[in-house]
Design a protein around this motif. Structure first.
Motif, PDB file in Angstrom:
ATOM      1  N   ASP A  65      34.800   8.504 -16.342  1.00  0.00           N
ATOM      2  CA  ASP A  65      34.928   8.151 -15.142  1.00  0.00           C
ATOM      3  C   ASP A  65      33.402   8.141 -14.409  1.00  0.00           C
ATOM      4  O   ASP A  65      33.427   7.109 -13.477  1.00  0.00           O
ATOM      5  CB  ASP A  65      35.548   9.590 -14.433  1.00  0.00           C
ATOM      6  N   TYR A  66      31.913   8.226 -15.455  1.00  0.00           N
ATOM      7  CA  TYR A  66      30.660   8.668 -14.540  1.00  0.00           C
ATOM      8  C   TYR A  66      30.299   7.426 -15.314  1.00  0.00           C
ATOM      9  O   TYR A  66      29.032   6.763 -14.392  1.00  0.00           O
ATOM     10  CB  TYR A  66      30.443   9.469 -15.353  1.00  0.00           C
ATOM     11  N   LEU A  67      30.187   6.510 -15.883  1.00  0.00           N
ATOM     12  CA  LEU A  67      29.782   5.606 -17.148  1.00  0.00           C
ATOM     13  C   LEU A  67      30.797   4.096 -16.415  1.00  0.00           C
ATOM     14  O   LEU A  67      31.871   4.187 -16.679  1.00  0.00           O
ATOM     15  CB  LEU A  67      29.981   5.757 -18.447  1.00  0.00           C
ATOM     16  N   SER A  68      29.401   3.204 -16.552  1.00  0.00           N
ATOM     17  CA  SER A  68      30.326   1.929 -17.345  1.00  0.00           C
ATOM     18  C   SER A  68      30.560   1.290 -18.510  1.00  0.00           C
ATOM     19  O   SER A  68      30.782   2.521 -19.394  1.00  0.00           O
ATOM     20  CB  SER A  68      29.066   0.768 -16.850  1.00  0.00           C
ATOM     21  N   LYS A  69      31.257   0.405 -18.650  1.00  0.00           N
ATOM     22  CA  LYS A  69      32.295   0.524 -19.708  1.00  0.00           C
ATOM     23  C   LYS A  69      31.155   0.312 -20.632  1.00  0.00           C
ATOM     24  O   LYS A  69      32.066   0.901 -21.603  1.00  0.00           O
ATOM     25  CB  LYS A  69      32.844  -1.473 -19.369  1.00  0.00           C
ATOM     26  N   LYS A  70      30.338  -0.322 -21.368  1.00  0.00           N
ATOM     27  CA  LYS A  70      29.368   0.235 -22.374  1.00  0.00           C
ATOM     28  C   LYS A  70      29.011   0.830 -22.707  1.00  0.00           C
ATOM     29  O   LYS A  70      28.842   1.579 -23.479  1.00  0.00           O
ATOM     30  CB  LYS A  70      28.341  -1.386 -22.131  1.00  0.00           C
ATOM     31  N   ALA A  71      28.188   1.632 -21.500  1.00  0.00           N
ATOM     32  CA  ALA A  71      27.657   2.986 -21.928  1.00  0.00           C
ATOM     33  C   ALA A  71      28.653   4.748 -22.168  1.00  0.00           C
ATOM     34  O   ALA A  71      28.383   4.879 -23.165  1.00  0.00           O
ATOM     35  CB  ALA A  71      26.840   3.192 -20.109  1.00  0.00           C
ATOM     36  N   TYR A 104      21.718  14.015 -25.332  1.00  0.00           N
ATOM     37  CA  TYR A 104      21.771  14.831 -24.190  1.00  0.00           C
ATOM     38  C   TYR A 104      22.071  14.433 -23.054  1.00  0.00           C
ATOM     39  O   TYR A 104      22.908  14.912 -22.319  1.00  0.00           O
ATOM     40  CB  TYR A 104      20.488  14.823 -23.896  1.00  0.00           C
ATOM     41  N   THR A 105      21.878  13.050 -22.304  1.00  0.00           N
ATOM     42  CA  THR A 105      22.487  13.127 -20.554  1.00  0.00           C
ATOM     43  C   THR A 105      24.162  12.667 -21.345  1.00  0.00           C
ATOM     44  O   THR A 105      24.961  12.983 -19.759  1.00  0.00           O
ATOM     45  CB  THR A 105      21.514  11.760 -20.859  1.00  0.00           C
ATOM     46  N   VAL A 106      24.785  12.145 -21.825  1.00  0.00           N
ATOM     47  CA  VAL A 106      25.748  11.632 -21.905  1.00  0.00           C
ATOM     48  C   VAL A 106      26.854  13.093 -22.400  1.00  0.00           C
ATOM     49  O   VAL A 106      27.763  13.353 -21.499  1.00  0.00           O
ATOM     50  CB  VAL A 106      26.370  11.005 -23.158  1.00  0.00           C
ATOM     51  N   ALA A 107      26.264  14.358 -23.436  1.00  0.00           N
ATOM     52  CA  ALA A 107      27.015  15.490 -23.413  1.00  0.00           C
ATOM     53  C   ALA A 107      26.939  16.170 -22.253  1.00  0.00           C
ATOM     54  O   ALA A 107      27.657  16.627 -21.408  1.00  0.00           O
ATOM     55  CB  ALA A 107      26.034  16.713 -23.984  1.00  0.00           C
ATOM     56  N   GLY A 108      25.688  15.925 -21.261  1.00  0.00           N
ATOM     57  CA  GLY A 108      25.575  16.581 -19.675  1.00  0.00           C
ATOM     58  C   GLY A 108      26.816  15.792 -18.837  1.00  0.00           C
ATOM     59  O   GLY A 108      27.099  16.836 -17.924  1.00  0.00           O
ATOM     60  N   ALA A 115      20.849   8.742 -16.057  1.00  0.00           N
ATOM     61  CA  ALA A 115      20.105   7.994 -16.958  1.00  0.00           C
ATOM     62  C   ALA A 115      20.685   7.548 -18.835  1.00  0.00           C
ATOM     63  O   ALA A 115      20.349   6.997 -19.148  1.00  0.00           O
ATOM     64  CB  ALA A 115      19.718   9.955 -17.038  1.00  0.00           C
ATOM     65  N   ALA A 116      21.879   8.610 -18.311  1.00  0.00           N
ATOM     66  CA  ALA A 116      23.114   7.532 -19.566  1.00  0.00           C
ATOM     67  C   ALA A 116      23.064   6.258 -19.911  1.00  0.00           C
ATOM     68  O   ALA A 116      22.852   5.542 -20.866  1.00  0.00           O
ATOM     69  CB  ALA A 116      24.317   8.604 -19.896  1.00  0.00           C
ATOM     70  N   GLU A 117      23.197   5.752 -18.156  1.00  0.00           N
ATOM     71  CA  GLU A 117      23.270   4.402 -17.691  1.00  0.00           C
ATOM     72  C   GLU A 117      22.786   3.636 -18.282  1.00  0.00           C
ATOM     73  O   GLU A 117      22.439   2.471 -19.245  1.00  0.00           O
ATOM     74  CB  GLU A 117      23.961   4.376 -17.105  1.00  0.00           C
ATOM     75  N   HIS A 118      21.136   3.892 -17.906  1.00  0.00           N
ATOM     76  CA  HIS A 118      19.672   3.214 -18.351  1.00  0.00           C
ATOM     77  C   HIS A 118      19.391   3.193 -19.538  1.00  0.00           C
ATOM     78  O   HIS A 118      18.709   2.584 -20.583  1.00  0.00           O
ATOM     79  CB  HIS A 118      18.937   3.571 -17.271  1.00  0.00           C
ATOM     80  N   LEU A 119      19.740   4.622 -20.424  1.00  0.00           N
ATOM     81  CA  LEU A 119      19.489   4.726 -21.925  1.00  0.00           C
ATOM     82  C   LEU A 119      20.230   3.477 -22.898  1.00  0.00           C
ATOM     83  O   LEU A 119      20.097   2.915 -23.648  1.00  0.00           O
ATOM     84  CB  LEU A 119      19.422   6.359 -22.483  1.00  0.00           C
ATOM     85  N   ASP A 133      22.219   1.003 -21.517  1.00  0.00           N
ATOM     86  CA  ASP A 133      21.456  -0.386 -21.599  1.00  0.00           C
ATOM     87  C   ASP A 133      20.185  -0.653 -22.369  1.00  0.00           C
ATOM     88  O   ASP A 133      20.059  -1.713 -23.548  1.00  0.00           O
ATOM     89  CB  ASP A 133      21.118  -1.535 -19.760  1.00  0.00           C
ATOM     90  N   GLY A 134      19.078   0.068 -22.408  1.00  0.00           N
ATOM     91  CA  GLY A 134      17.860   0.139 -22.979  1.00  0.00           C
ATOM     92  C   GLY A 134      18.668   0.073 -24.844  1.00  0.00           C
ATOM     93  O   GLY A 134      17.821  -0.855 -25.764  1.00  0.00           O
ATOM     94  N   ILE A 135      18.838   0.591 -25.502  1.00  0.00           N
ATOM     95  CA  ILE A 135      19.749   1.187 -26.575  1.00  0.00           C
ATOM     96  C   ILE A 135      20.385  -0.275 -27.318  1.00  0.00           C
ATOM     97  O   ILE A 135      20.059  -0.647 -28.660  1.00  0.00           O
ATOM     98  CB  ILE A 135      20.539   2.254 -26.807  1.00  0.00           C
ATOM     99  N   LEU A 136      21.208  -0.940 -26.230  1.00  0.00           N
ATOM    100  CA  LEU A 136      22.142  -1.925 -26.896  1.00  0.00           C
ATOM    101  C   LEU A 136      20.980  -3.038 -26.611  1.00  0.00           C
ATOM    102  O   LEU A 136      21.892  -4.832 -27.782  1.00  0.00           O
ATOM    103  CB  LEU A 136      23.596  -2.305 -25.892  1.00  0.00           C
ATOM    104  N   LYS A 137      20.511  -3.236 -25.902  1.00  0.00           N
ATOM    105  CA  LYS A 137      19.575  -4.722 -25.804  1.00  0.00           C
ATOM    106  C   LYS A 137      18.584  -4.527 -26.916  1.00  0.00           C
ATOM    107  O   LYS A 137      17.985  -5.901 -27.838  1.00  0.00           O
ATOM    108  CB  LYS A 137      18.766  -4.477 -24.618  1.00  0.00           C
ATOM    109  N   THR A 138      18.616  -3.411 -27.295  1.00  0.00           N
ATOM    110  CA  THR A 138      17.332  -2.874 -28.680  1.00  0.00           C
ATOM    111  C   THR A 138      18.171  -3.367 -30.162  1.00  0.00           C
ATOM    112  O   THR A 138      16.933  -4.163 -30.234  1.00  0.00           O
ATOM    113  CB  THR A 138      16.836  -2.080 -28.318  1.00  0.00           C
ATOM    114  N   VAL A 139      18.830  -3.003 -29.997  1.00  0.00           N
ATOM    115  CA  VAL A 139      19.815  -2.927 -31.303  1.00  0.00           C
ATOM    116  C   VAL A 139      20.421  -4.940 -31.154  1.00  0.00           C
ATOM    117  O   VAL A 139      20.250  -4.815 -32.259  1.00  0.00           O
ATOM    118  CB  VAL A 139      20.815  -2.451 -31.134  1.00  0.00           C
TER     119      VAL A 139
END
Length: 733
Positions: A200-206, A416-420, A440-444, A446-452
């Motif tokens: 409900d709160y995050l985009s499909k990828k996140a 932490y952010t996803v659990a919250g 915060a979870a959305e931006h994290l 995005d950064g994790i997926l791009k880095t991987v």
């Protein structure tokens, strides 16, 4: 014995791993008898009777082999249902899974019609359907099922799946929601609610990444992301285990700081929180392992006792394997155990070794300490998960040090952010508080997926190794650590065994690369509904046929350490094949693209062509030479590659050999979706089919009197063709 539980636990696990890879309950029964005899013989020797190490080890192995043999026979005994149709009524045990455009249901059978035996009742089966049936977890499902023979895969074993089949959607089926859910349904329903809040709160990828990392739900995670994590060497993050459990424990203690109770009693509340998290993550073996260890630690704190880490790990492993003999077939569990073992043995010495090289004044620096901890945990966990990755995926990932180091803290913050988001998003009145967490979870994410993805795309991020070396390395590691545990169990000796294992690894990987230099690798891409063949030599590749998912071809290219795609062609004018070809052209920018003759090109391929070096169109046939060694002849629907006199024929689905040139008729290797159709005798040396195994296909292939290799949904086939005309065939993950 200083650590009896460690000895028992790891011996039990190693015995079950050996039994799982042998895949023969007659052989494991023999090993069980042999271990029992060894136990009785050793008990007659005074020295062994005094130390107890060897007798205990052989007795433990004997029990492990016996339990595994009985459990395996229990599952194998109902293989008589293969290729039979029955009406099944059962309880859906897990949330339905969507994979490869099919819905999968794990069902525990309550009753069945169309059979005169009760052998199926109580067994767990996996059913597939092309459409969603509407049934959810703990619903009672009734449907007509056709069971089909399958290979004895580790994924089925680790879930205790006895049979697999597909549901006849066009025949009547029904499902019924229970009026009163059992108590065991509460964690599953809580899990579904938490996942719903995340979506409900995050985009499909996140949301897909959050569900996978926090709750182990990989259903909605694209396979491209899973491939990136595997190639980057951080696939273990997808298995909820000690890393995730540690973060959740810290979160529980943080929340308990607002509760006015003593620190001792907080341990008991944390025990309840950990148990609930274990239940929500479906009590998978890796979760059980880490959860039991944390429960032992917290209960020990409550009674003012300090638990021994290695003993706790051994006890957890023994308990899990005893409850589920097929846990040893679960790669997630093995990755979790090996990573934890590495951290317990190597992390502390590595930190001391690292800090020793800095001036004494700087050793107390907080940043330097944190840096050394991250580095030591990364290196130790990577080294100990290597055997599992090698044996399951036949790859060595040098990039894992970089990816673990770069991702450890971002993934922790993301959890932490996803659990919250998941918790606060479901509490009425405070849902607004979930917004900053989701941002915060959305931006994290995005950064994790791009880095991987960036790390996975680096040259030699993942290096393929031979199956023979993987098995040899695994045997060496087991022998080294087995002898060390039995005879010289101390941290120093275990560290020495680990260092020796690393030396064997790097020497073997280097040797494999030297041996395969100038060899031509041919990958028959498994998966999808079409055919694709990839030729690779010294980092350069050519793609013949794109009638399967572009993701699978892209993964195969990266697995073969491809630096440059020299040539690409597709065999049919089907839109799906042109879309896959256009996707590959955009990603790899091939030097040459050979187009099918057509008056009109699909928009996807037309827009992608500017990214290619040169484009060519052929009429009835076209021929190209690669690397002064490979000659490829392409006709509509088929292609013939000649490598040092060996002919390889690839055909699209439905292609008749009678319509192909005469030179195509005497191929040494045939690659296709189905068996070749020809009015003339056609007898290649080997046949490779991208198909699921069935009894009719088994009977048809048996009449050909040649080896027939079928993907059966278990990955690709790889041929290593050396300059001396020797050819090796192996599976790829």
């Amino acid at each position: 014995m200083k650590r009896p539980l460690a000895l028992v636990g790891f011996t039990y696990l190693l015995a079950q791993v050996a039994a799982a890879f042998l895949k023969n309950y007659s052989l494991t029964a023999g090993l069980s008898i042999g271990c029992f005899l060894s136990f009785f013989i050793l008990m007659r020797i005074p020295f062994c009777r005094k130390t107890y190490c060897f007798p205990v080890a052989f007795l433990t192995a004997a029990v492990a082999f016996t339990i595994f043999t009985v459990s395996d026979w229990n599952i194998s005994s109902i293989k008589s249902f293969d290729d039979r149709e029955v009406t099944v009524t059962g309880t859906v045990m897990e949330t339905p899974e969507l994979s490869n455009e099919k819905f999968y249901y794990i069902v525990k059978v309550d009753s069945c019609e169309g059979t005169d035996t009760d052998e199926l009742i109580g067994k767990t089966i996996r059913l597939s359907s092309k459409q969603a049936l509407g049934a959810e977890s703990f619903d009672t499902l009734t449907c007509r099922v056709h069971f089909y023979p399958t290979s004895h895969s580790f994924s089925s074993w680790s879930k205790r799946i006895s049979l697999e089949g597909y549901i006849f959607e066009y025949m009547p089926f029904s499902y019924e929601t229970p009026k009163n859910y059992p108590l065991t349904a509460f964690p599953m329903k809580l899990r579904e609610q938490l996942l719903s809040n995340i979506w409900d709160y995050l985009s499909k990828k996140a949301a897909g990444l959050g569900g996978a990392l926090l709750l182990g739900d990989k259903v909605s995670l694209s396979q491209q992301i899973v491939d990136d994590f595997r190639l980057a060497g951080v696939i273990h993050l997808m298995s909820v285990s000690g890393f995730h459990m540690g973060i959740m424990t810290q979160l529980f203690f943080f929340l308990l700081t607002f509760v006015p109770i003593s620190h001792r009693r907080k341990n008991l509340f944390a025990v309840f929180g950990i148990w609930l998290f274990m239940a929500v993550t479906a009590f998978t073996p890796s979760v059980l392992r880490s959860g039991i260890m944390y429960l032992i630690m917290l209960i020990g704190r409550f009674f003012y006792r300090r638990a021994d880490s290695l003993n706790s790990l051994g006890f957890a492993v023994f308990l899990i394997c005893l409850m589920d003999p097929f846990s040893a077939a679960d790669p997630g569990f093995l990755l979790s155990v090996s990573a934890t073992l590495g951290i317990l043995i190597f992390a502390s010495p590595l930190i001391k070794c690292f800090l020793r090289h800095w001036p004494e004044k700087m050793r107390s620096n907080k940043f330097l300490k944190n840096f050394s901890e991250i580095l030591s945990i990364t290196v130790s966990s990577m080294l100990f998960t290597l055997p599992v990755i090698l044996i399951y995926f036949h790859t060595f990932t040098p990039a894992s040090i970089l990816s673990n180091f770069c991702l450890l803290w971002p993934v922790a913050l993301f959890l932490y952010t996803v659990a919250g988001t998941a918790v606060l998003g479901g509490i009425p009145g405070v849902k607004i508080l979930a917004v900053p967490f989701s941002w915060a979870a959305e931006h994290l994410a995005d950064g994790i997926l791009k880095t991987v993805h960036w790390i996975a795309s680096l040259p030699y991020a993942s290096i393929s190794v031979s199956e023979e070396f993987s098995q040899f390395f695994l045997v060496c590691v087991f022998l080294l650590f087995g002898i060390t545990f039995l005879c010289f169990c101390s941290k120093k000796n275990l560290q020495a065994a680990g260092i020796l294992s690393v030396c064997i690894l790097f020497a073997g990987v280097f040797g494999c690369q030297l041996e395969s230099y100038n060899a031509t690798w041919v990958t028959f891409v498994g998966g999808g509904k079409g055919t694709s063949l990839i030729f690779t030599k010294n980092g350069k590749s050519a793609v013949i046929g794109c009638n399967t998912k572009s993701r699978l071809i892209d993964y195969a290219l990266r697995e073969q350490n491809t630096k440059e795609v020299c040539f690409l062609t597709y065999l049919t004018k089907k839109p799906s094949e042109e879309w896959a070809a256009s996707d590959l052209i955009l990603k790899w920018k091939p030097d040459h693209v050979l187009l099918q003759p057509a008056t009109y090109l699909e928009d996807s391929i037309r827009l992608a062509l500017p990214n290619a070096g040169r484009t060519h169109t052929f009429g009835t046939a076209s021929q190209i030479e690669l690397w002064d060694q490979i000659r490829i002849t392409v006709v509509p629907g088929a292609a013939l590659a000649t490598i040092d006199g060996t002919k390889l024929l690839i055909c699209s689905k439905g292609t008749s050999l009678d319509s192909l040139p005469e030179s195509f008729q005497n191929a040494d290797f045939y690659f296709g979706v189905d068996l070749p159709k020809s009015s003339k005798p056609f007898q290649p040396n080997n046949i490779f089919l991208n198909h699921f195994l069935s009894s009719s296909l088994k009977k048809s292939s048996a009449k050909l009197n040649v080896p027939v290799y079928i993907t059966d949904g278990n990955g690709s086939f790889v041929l290593e063709m050396k300059p001396d005309n020797t050819i090796k065939i192996r599976r790829s993950a």
